[in-house]
Design a protein around this motif. Sequence first.
Motif, PDB file in Angstrom:
ATOM      1  N   LEU A 278       0.826  -1.203   0.000  1.00 13.95           N
ATOM      2  CA  LEU A 278       0.000   0.000   0.000  1.00 13.95           C
ATOM      3  C   LEU A 278       0.864   1.258   0.000  1.00 13.95           C
ATOM      4  CD1 LEU A 278      -2.731   1.428   0.158  1.00 13.95           C
ATOM      5  CD2 LEU A 278      -2.601   1.193   2.643  1.00 13.95           C
ATOM      6  N   GLN A 279       1.896   1.278   0.820  1.00 11.81           N
ATOM      7  CA  GLN A 279       2.773   2.449   0.875  1.00 11.81           C
ATOM      8  C   GLN A 279       3.426   2.683  -0.474  1.00 11.81           C
ATOM      9  OE1 GLN A 279       6.302   2.906   0.712  1.00 11.81           O
ATOM     10  NE2 GLN A 279       6.316   4.988   1.464  1.00 11.81           N
ATOM     11  N   LYS A 280       3.861   1.619  -1.125  1.00 14.31           N
ATOM     12  CA  LYS A 280       4.502   1.757  -2.432  1.00 14.31           C
ATOM     13  C   LYS A 280       3.522   2.280  -3.468  1.00 14.31           C
ATOM     14  CE  LYS A 280       6.821  -0.729  -6.134  1.00 14.31           C
ATOM     15  NZ  LYS A 280       6.550   0.380  -6.993  1.00 14.31           N
ATOM     16  N   SER A 281       2.325   1.756  -3.490  1.00 10.90           N
ATOM     17  CA  SER A 281       1.363   2.202  -4.503  1.00 10.90           C
ATOM     18  C   SER A 281       0.911   3.640  -4.263  1.00 10.90           C
ATOM     19  CB  SER A 281       0.165   1.246  -4.593  1.00 10.90           C
ATOM     20  OG  SER A 281      -0.516   1.177  -3.377  1.00 10.90           O
ATOM     21  N   VAL A 282       0.765   4.044  -3.009  1.00 12.30           N
ATOM     22  CA  VAL A 282       0.402   5.432  -2.709  1.00 12.30           C
ATOM     23  C   VAL A 282       1.530   6.366  -3.150  1.00 12.30           C
ATOM     24  CG1 VAL A 282       0.040   7.082  -0.821  1.00 12.30           C
ATOM     25  CG2 VAL A 282      -1.205   4.927  -0.837  1.00 12.30           C
ATOM     26  N   ARG A 283       2.750   5.995  -2.836  1.00 14.82           N
ATOM     27  CA  ARG A 283       3.883   6.849  -3.226  1.00 14.82           C
ATOM     28  C   ARG A 283       4.050   6.886  -4.738  1.00 14.82           C
ATOM     29  NH1 ARG A 283       9.765   7.240  -0.523  1.00 14.82           N
ATOM     30  NH2 ARG A 283      10.712   8.555  -2.099  1.00 14.82           N
ATOM     31  N   ASP A 284       3.876   5.750  -5.397  1.00 17.12           N
ATOM     32  CA  ASP A 284       3.947   5.739  -6.861  1.00 17.12           C
ATOM     33  C   ASP A 284       2.939   6.710  -7.453  1.00 17.12           C
ATOM     34  OD1 ASP A 284       5.990   3.912  -6.858  1.00 17.12           O
ATOM     35  OD2 ASP A 284       4.773   2.218  -7.517  1.00 17.12           O
ATOM     36  N   LYS A 285       1.723   6.671  -6.949  1.00 14.91           N
ATOM     37  CA  LYS A 285       0.696   7.591  -7.452  1.00 14.91           C
ATOM     38  C   LYS A 285       1.099   9.046  -7.226  1.00 14.91           C
ATOM     39  CE  LYS A 285      -3.731   5.504  -7.882  1.00 14.91           C
ATOM     40  NZ  LYS A 285      -4.953   6.124  -8.190  1.00 14.91           N
ATOM     41  N   LEU A 286       1.633   9.352  -6.057  1.00 16.28           N
ATOM     42  CA  LEU A 286       2.047  10.719  -5.761  1.00 16.28           C
ATOM     43  C   LEU A 286       3.164  11.192  -6.684  1.00 16.28           C
ATOM     44  CD1 LEU A 286       2.031  10.812  -1.857  1.00 16.28           C
ATOM     45  CD2 LEU A 286       0.506  12.029  -3.409  1.00 16.28           C
ATOM     46  N   GLU A 287       4.024  10.266  -7.085  1.00 20.13           N
ATOM     47  CA  GLU A 287       5.143  10.625  -7.945  1.00 20.13           C
ATOM     48  C   GLU A 287       4.815  10.525  -9.423  1.00 20.13           C
ATOM     49  OE1 GLU A 287       8.441   8.246  -6.641  1.00 20.13           O
ATOM     50  OE2 GLU A 287       8.662   9.389  -4.791  1.00 20.13           O
ATOM     51  N   GLY A 288       3.578  10.206  -9.739  1.00 22.40           N
ATOM     52  CA  GLY A 288       3.172  10.130 -11.130  1.00 22.40           C
ATOM     53  C   GLY A 288       3.532   8.833 -11.821  1.00 22.40           C
ATOM     54  N   ILE A 289       3.944   7.845 -11.079  1.00 19.98           N
ATOM     55  CA  ILE A 289       4.238   6.531 -11.643  1.00 19.98           C
ATOM     56  C   ILE A 289       2.907   5.795 -11.776  1.00 19.98           C
ATOM     57  CG2 ILE A 289       5.438   4.341 -11.285  1.00 19.98           C
ATOM     58  CD1 ILE A 289       7.485   5.959  -9.602  1.00 19.98           C
ATOM     59  N   PRO A 290       2.618   5.253 -12.950  1.00 25.08           N
ATOM     60  CA  PRO A 290       1.305   4.611 -13.151  1.00 25.08           C
ATOM     61  C   PRO A 290       1.064   3.439 -12.200  1.00 25.08           C
ATOM     62  CG  PRO A 290       2.484   4.837 -15.233  1.00 25.08           C
ATOM     63  CD  PRO A 290       3.447   5.211 -14.149  1.00 25.08           C
ATOM     64  N   VAL A 291      -0.089   3.458 -11.597  1.00 20.53           N
ATOM     65  CA  VAL A 291      -0.560   2.373 -10.730  1.00 20.53           C
ATOM     66  C   VAL A 291      -1.987   2.088 -11.165  1.00 20.53           C
ATOM     67  CG1 VAL A 291      -1.107   1.686  -8.367  1.00 20.53           C
ATOM     68  CG2 VAL A 291       0.860   3.145  -8.791  1.00 20.53           C
ATOM     69  N   THR A 292      -2.267   0.834 -11.472  1.00 23.40           N
ATOM     70  CA  THR A 292      -3.629   0.515 -11.903  1.00 23.40           C
ATOM     71  C   THR A 292      -4.586   0.648 -10.729  1.00 23.40           C
ATOM     72  OG1 THR A 292      -3.365  -1.845 -11.461  1.00 23.40           O
ATOM     73  CG2 THR A 292      -2.805  -1.084 -13.691  1.00 23.40           C
ATOM     74  N   ASN A 293      -5.811   0.987 -11.043  1.00 20.91           N
ATOM     75  CA  ASN A 293      -6.821   1.149  -9.986  1.00 20.91           C
ATOM     76  C   ASN A 293      -7.070  -0.156  -9.249  1.00 20.91           C
ATOM     77  OD1 ASN A 293      -7.176   3.873 -10.432  1.00 20.91           O
ATOM     78  ND2 ASN A 293      -8.793   3.559 -11.938  1.00 20.91           N
ATOM     79  N   ILE A 294      -7.020  -1.277  -9.966  1.00 20.88           N
ATOM     80  CA  ILE A 294      -7.277  -2.567  -9.318  1.00 20.88           C
ATOM     81  C   ILE A 294      -6.157  -2.899  -8.324  1.00 20.88           C
ATOM     82  CG2 ILE A 294      -6.243  -3.994 -11.137  1.00 20.88           C
ATOM     83  CD1 ILE A 294      -9.378  -4.908  -9.158  1.00 20.88           C
ATOM     84  N   PHE A 295      -4.911  -2.612  -8.693  1.00 21.62           N
ATOM     85  CA  PHE A 295      -3.795  -2.867  -7.774  1.00 21.62           C
ATOM     86  C   PHE A 295      -3.889  -1.961  -6.551  1.00 21.62           C
ATOM     87  CE2 PHE A 295       0.524  -2.333  -6.139  1.00 21.62           C
ATOM     88  CZ  PHE A 295       0.882  -3.654  -5.970  1.00 21.62           C
ATOM     89  N   PHE A 296      -4.221  -0.711  -6.780  1.00 18.43           N
ATOM     90  CA  PHE A 296      -4.371   0.248  -5.686  1.00 18.43           C
ATOM     91  C   PHE A 296      -5.481  -0.211  -4.742  1.00 18.43           C
ATOM     92  CE2 PHE A 296      -5.592   4.528  -4.015  1.00 18.43           C
ATOM     93  CZ  PHE A 296      -4.375   4.833  -3.429  1.00 18.43           C
ATOM     94  N   ALA A 297      -6.612  -0.651  -5.311  1.00 19.97           N
ATOM     95  CA  ALA A 297      -7.738  -1.121  -4.495  1.00 19.97           C
ATOM     96  C   ALA A 297      -7.380  -2.398  -3.728  1.00 19.97           C
ATOM     97  CB  ALA A 297      -8.961  -1.363  -5.379  1.00 19.97           C
ATOM     98  N   ILE A 298      -6.668  -3.304  -4.380  1.00 22.78           N
ATOM     99  CA  ILE A 298      -6.268  -4.545  -3.716  1.00 22.78           C
ATOM    100  C   ILE A 298      -5.299  -4.253  -2.569  1.00 22.78           C
ATOM    101  CG2 ILE A 298      -4.926  -6.675  -4.033  1.00 22.78           C
ATOM    102  CD1 ILE A 298      -6.259  -6.905  -6.800  1.00 22.78           C
ATOM    103  N   SER A 299      -4.424  -3.266  -2.760  1.00 26.33           N
ATOM    104  CA  SER A 299      -3.494  -2.886  -1.692  1.00 26.33           C
ATOM    105  C   SER A 299      -4.247  -2.385  -0.467  1.00 26.33           C
ATOM    106  CB  SER A 299      -2.533  -1.799  -2.179  1.00 26.33           C
ATOM    107  OG  SER A 299      -1.758  -2.260  -3.250  1.00 26.33           O
ATOM    108  N   TRP A 300      -5.222  -1.513  -0.690  1.00 31.58           N
ATOM    109  CA  TRP A 300      -6.050  -1.028   0.420  1.00 31.58           C
ATOM    110  C   TRP A 300      -6.831  -2.175   1.050  1.00 31.58           C
ATOM    111  CZ3 TRP A 300      -5.959   2.935   3.438  1.00 31.58           C
ATOM    112  CH2 TRP A 300      -5.434   4.148   3.008  1.00 31.58           C
ATOM    113  N   PHE A 301      -7.429  -3.008   0.207  1.00 27.52           N
ATOM    114  CA  PHE A 301      -8.231  -4.126   0.699  1.00 27.52           C
ATOM    115  C   PHE A 301      -7.393  -5.066   1.565  1.00 27.52           C
ATOM    116  CE2 PHE A 301      -9.969  -8.443   0.135  1.00 27.52           C
ATOM    117  CZ  PHE A 301     -11.232  -8.248   0.666  1.00 27.52           C
ATOM    118  N   GLY A 302      -6.195  -5.417   1.087  1.00 28.00           N
ATOM    119  CA  GLY A 302      -5.328  -6.325   1.840  1.00 28.00           C
ATOM    120  C   GLY A 302      -4.943  -5.763   3.194  1.00 28.00           C
TER     121      GLY A 302
END
Length: 146
Positions: A71-95
């Motif tokens: 989750l921390q990696k996907s949040v930071r990737d999004k903040l830095e403009g690195i593409p993160v798919t919505n499904i991966f982001f949602a799964i990270s939060w869900f997990g």
Amino acid sequence: MEEETVKPDSTPRIKRNKEVPSAAFVGAAWFVLFVGVIAYLIGLWNAEMQLNEKGYYFTILLFGLFSAVTLQKSVRDKLEGIPVTNIFFAISWFGTIVSILLLVVGLWNAELALSEKGFYGMSYTLSLFAAISVQKNIRDTAESER
């Protein structure tokens, strides 16, 4: 009126500070991670519960550590403009949410003293937070070397 089009790569990148985390902060993060995980595992080792219960709590620890770092990696990737798919982001939060809920439900139903339940809850929380800090330090150090 003209319609505005958005390019796929138009996400603004946040410029990160290229400073390396201090040795004290890196050391403290690793120390706290080890303290949290070791305390949790010593508590499991000494607990008077069945082996399957110990396995449940051990698996929740591993699942929680992995999902929090993801989750921390996907949040930071999004903040830095690195593409993160919505499904991966949602799964990270869900997990992450599920791992915490599984611990809460397990402790709620466990036949443990309140002090033991609090111990597991606090050492678990400490471990998750420290894992996030360690991952952040590793990433910051790698970025500063680029």
